[in-house]
Scaffold this motif. Structure first.
Motif, PDB file in Angstrom:
ATOM      1  N   THR A   1       0.344 -23.481  18.871  1.00 32.86           N
ATOM      2  CA  THR A   1       1.079 -24.533  18.173  1.00 32.86           C
ATOM      3  C   THR A   1       1.025 -25.812  18.991  1.00 32.86           C
ATOM      4  O   THR A   1       1.322 -25.806  20.189  1.00 32.86           O
ATOM      5  CB  THR A   1       2.549 -24.130  17.946  1.00 32.86           C
ATOM      6  OG1 THR A   1       2.585 -22.849  17.295  1.00 32.86           O
ATOM      7  CG2 THR A   1       3.254 -25.157  17.090  1.00 32.86           C
TER       8      THR A   1
ATOM      9  N   ASN B   1      -3.568 -26.049   6.721  1.00 38.29           N
ATOM     10  CA  ASN B   1      -2.361 -25.276   6.455  1.00 38.29           C
ATOM     11  C   ASN B   1      -1.666 -25.946   5.283  1.00 38.29           C
ATOM     12  O   ASN B   1      -0.984 -26.956   5.428  1.00 38.29           O
ATOM     13  CB  ASN B   1      -1.450 -25.265   7.694  1.00 38.29           C
ATOM     14  CG  ASN B   1      -0.218 -24.408   7.488  1.00 38.29           C
ATOM     15  OD1 ASN B   1      -0.281 -23.381   6.830  1.00 38.29           O
ATOM     16  ND2 ASN B   1       0.910 -24.837   8.026  1.00 38.29           N
TER      17      ASN B   1
ATOM     18  N   VAL C   1      -0.408 -16.292   4.909  1.00 39.66           N
ATOM     19  CA  VAL C   1       0.370 -16.285   6.149  1.00 39.66           C
ATOM     20  C   VAL C   1       1.847 -16.095   5.837  1.00 39.66           C
ATOM     21  O   VAL C   1       2.367 -16.665   4.867  1.00 39.66           O
ATOM     22  CB  VAL C   1       0.192 -17.605   6.923  1.00 39.66           C
ATOM     23  CG1 VAL C   1       0.974 -17.573   8.226  1.00 39.66           C
ATOM     24  CG2 VAL C   1      -1.278 -17.870   7.208  1.00 39.66           C
TER      25      VAL C   1
ATOM     26  N   HIS D   1       5.921 -15.253   7.957  1.00 38.25           N
ATOM     27  CA  HIS D   1       6.732 -14.792   9.085  1.00 38.25           C
ATOM     28  C   HIS D   1       7.075 -13.346   8.757  1.00 38.25           C
ATOM     29  O   HIS D   1       7.843 -13.084   7.829  1.00 38.25           O
ATOM     30  CB  HIS D   1       8.012 -15.622   9.206  1.00 38.25           C
ATOM     31  CG  HIS D   1       7.761 -17.058   9.558  1.00 38.25           C
ATOM     32  ND1 HIS D   1       8.453 -18.100   8.985  1.00 38.25           N
ATOM     33  CD2 HIS D   1       6.895 -17.626  10.411  1.00 38.25           C
ATOM     34  CE1 HIS D   1       8.029 -19.247   9.479  1.00 38.25           C
ATOM     35  NE2 HIS D   1       7.074 -18.983  10.345  1.00 38.25           N
TER      36      HIS D   1
ATOM     37  N   ARG E   1       2.923 -15.339  11.630  1.00 41.18           N
ATOM     38  CA  ARG E   1       3.408 -16.279  12.641  1.00 41.18           C
ATOM     39  C   ARG E   1       4.562 -15.640  13.389  1.00 41.18           C
ATOM     40  O   ARG E   1       5.609 -15.328  12.802  1.00 41.18           O
ATOM     41  CB  ARG E   1       3.835 -17.590  11.998  1.00 41.18           C
ATOM     42  CG  ARG E   1       4.379 -18.591  13.005  1.00 41.18           C
ATOM     43  CD  ARG E   1       4.318 -20.018  12.514  1.00 41.18           C
ATOM     44  NE  ARG E   1       5.119 -20.907  13.332  1.00 41.18           N
ATOM     45  CZ  ARG E   1       4.785 -21.345  14.547  1.00 41.18           C
ATOM     46  NH1 ARG E   1       3.654 -20.961  15.088  1.00 41.18           N
ATOM     47  NH2 ARG E   1       5.577 -22.162  15.220  1.00 41.18           N
TER      48      ARG E   1
ATOM     49  N   MET F   1      10.340 -18.280  13.162  1.00 41.97           N
ATOM     50  CA  MET F   1       9.564 -17.063  13.378  1.00 41.97           C
ATOM     51  C   MET F   1      10.364 -16.012  14.145  1.00 41.97           C
ATOM     52  O   MET F   1      11.213 -16.341  14.970  1.00 41.97           O
ATOM     53  CB  MET F   1       8.295 -17.401  14.169  1.00 41.97           C
ATOM     54  CG  MET F   1       8.595 -17.962  15.533  1.00 41.97           C
ATOM     55  SD  MET F   1       7.129 -18.534  16.380  1.00 41.97           S
ATOM     56  CE  MET F   1       7.887 -19.130  17.907  1.00 41.97           C
TER      57      MET F   1
ATOM     58  N   LEU G   1      -0.706 -16.496  14.446  1.00 46.37           N
ATOM     59  CA  LEU G   1      -0.232 -17.845  14.695  1.00 46.37           C
ATOM     60  C   LEU G   1       0.968 -17.726  15.625  1.00 46.37           C
ATOM     61  O   LEU G   1       2.046 -17.280  15.217  1.00 46.37           O
ATOM     62  CB  LEU G   1       0.173 -18.537  13.391  1.00 46.37           C
ATOM     63  CG  LEU G   1      -0.960 -19.108  12.515  1.00 46.37           C
ATOM     64  CD1 LEU G   1      -1.897 -18.006  12.023  1.00 46.37           C
ATOM     65  CD2 LEU G   1      -0.388 -19.865  11.326  1.00 46.37           C
TER      66      LEU G   1
ATOM     67  N   GLY H   1       3.853 -19.023  18.252  1.00 43.42           N
ATOM     68  CA  GLY H   1       4.688 -20.166  18.590  1.00 43.42           C
ATOM     69  C   GLY H   1       5.208 -20.074  20.010  1.00 43.42           C
ATOM     70  O   GLY H   1       5.226 -19.002  20.611  1.00 43.42           O
TER      71      GLY H   1
END
Length: 334
Positions: free
Chosen positions: A10, A99, A189, A191, A216, A286, A312, A314
């Motif tokens: 990120t 995205n 995608v 969470h 993510r 997330m 992905l 973070g």
């Protein structure tokens, strides 16, 4: 078992500052490239630096790193997005990924007079990306007659060779988001919930779909479980207000917000690794995977075994963050 997957970190969010300068943006991008990350996710909202500017800065400082840039349909017309994608890919001879977002901050939607509801925004985003793809696929005139966009004989001379066309990530877990993925997406995608629930609610309904799966999450991994949990609980501290906000999110129009909020309200730790502490502290949407390197790798393997191929991540900013994450990721690749 060794797994093949792409990792996106990120980019630094926020306004220009000493911590978010051209030098720091470039240093983070170089660090991610050195650790083998495919790219960096670049956010869009009214407060942050423009994601196209950040993406250009990242690309200028690296050789292979791919910006995963947030594209918000209300922020620019589709032909402008096509020109930006074409310009960056052509100048840097490198793919730029998209995205595709629909806008989850109600205050910002109100500021621009966007009255579309949740499902309409996903419908509009899918139509938007249909136009962008058409402009990247051909230099010929594009005719489009849709509900949200109408163009006749539109030419932007933004055709890209197939190798430089973006992969389109679409985030969400609602029926509307999955319809958008099916229409224009390359990667779905979300969470994720804990692995068992994720398999049932997100993976099972998509069996047979050609799009890749992405999640993510954040990783807080250390040599021992005790060290990892001390780090996580010290870094993400909630209070009465944040807990009240979590309760309110159980009524959010966002499907995944409701799911994660419900998990957080039922208990902050699930399966001894999956933790909603950062979400409850209002320091990110997330979930976090917390524990020893081996334990976090084993839990992450559960997602990979279900078909996840894009991670992905973070909260990966410092050299130390990258080293700790690498200790987990290397276990899954070898």
């Amino acid at each position: 078992m060794a797994y093949t997957f792409d990792v996106y970190g990120t980019a630094l969010p926020g306004r220009p500052s000493e911590q978010n300068s051209l030098a720091s943006i470039g240093a983070l991008a170089q660090r991610a490239e050195r650790f083998g990350y495919e790219g960096l996710l670049v956010f869009y909202n009214h407060e942050n630096l423009d994601p196209w500017v950040v993406s250009a800065a990242m690309t200028q400082h690296t050789k292979t790193l791919v910006p995963l840039v947030a594209v918000q349909p209300y922020a620019m017309p589709p032909y402008t997005a096509a020109k930006l994608i074409h310009g960056m890919a052509s100048l840097y001879e490198r793919r730029l990924d998209v995205n595709l977002i629909t806008g989850g901050i109600k205050g910002e939607l109100d500021q621009v007079g966007d009255r579309a509801d949740h499902d309409e925004r996903y419908e509009r985003a899918a139509e938007y990306m249909t136009v962008v793809r058409a402009l990247l696929d051909s230099d010929g005139p594009v005719d489009h007659e849709g509900r949200h966009y109408r163009f006749r004989g539109l030419r932007t001379f933004s055709r890209l060779p197939a190798a430089l066309r973006p992969r389109v990530f679409v985030a969400g877990s609602s029926k509307a988001s999955l319809a958008a993925v099916g229409s224009v997406g390359d990667v779905a995608v979300t969470h994720p919930e804990p692995t068992a629930a994720f398999a049932e609610t997100f993976v099972a309904p998509r069996l047979g779909d050609p799009q890749a799966l992405g999640i993510r999450v954040g990783l807080v991994a250390r040599r021992t479980d005790e060290e990892a949990w001390a780090e996580a609980r010290g870094r993400y501290v909630g209070d009465r207000r944040s807990r009240a906000m979590t309760a309110m999110k159980t009524r959010s129009e966002s499907d995944w917000n409701r799911r994660i909020a419900a998990l957080a309200m039922s208990g902050d730790t699930h399966d001894d690794v999956y933790w909603t502490g950062a979400y409850q502290a209002e320091k990110g949407l997330m979930p976090l995977l917390v524990g020893s390197y081996d334990r976090v790798a084993e839990y992450l393997e559960g997602y990979l075994s279900l078909g996840v191929s894009k991670l992905l991540l973070g909260g990966v900013l410092s050299e130390s963050d990258f080293h700790h994450n690498d200790a987990v990721l290397s276990r899954l690749r070898s």
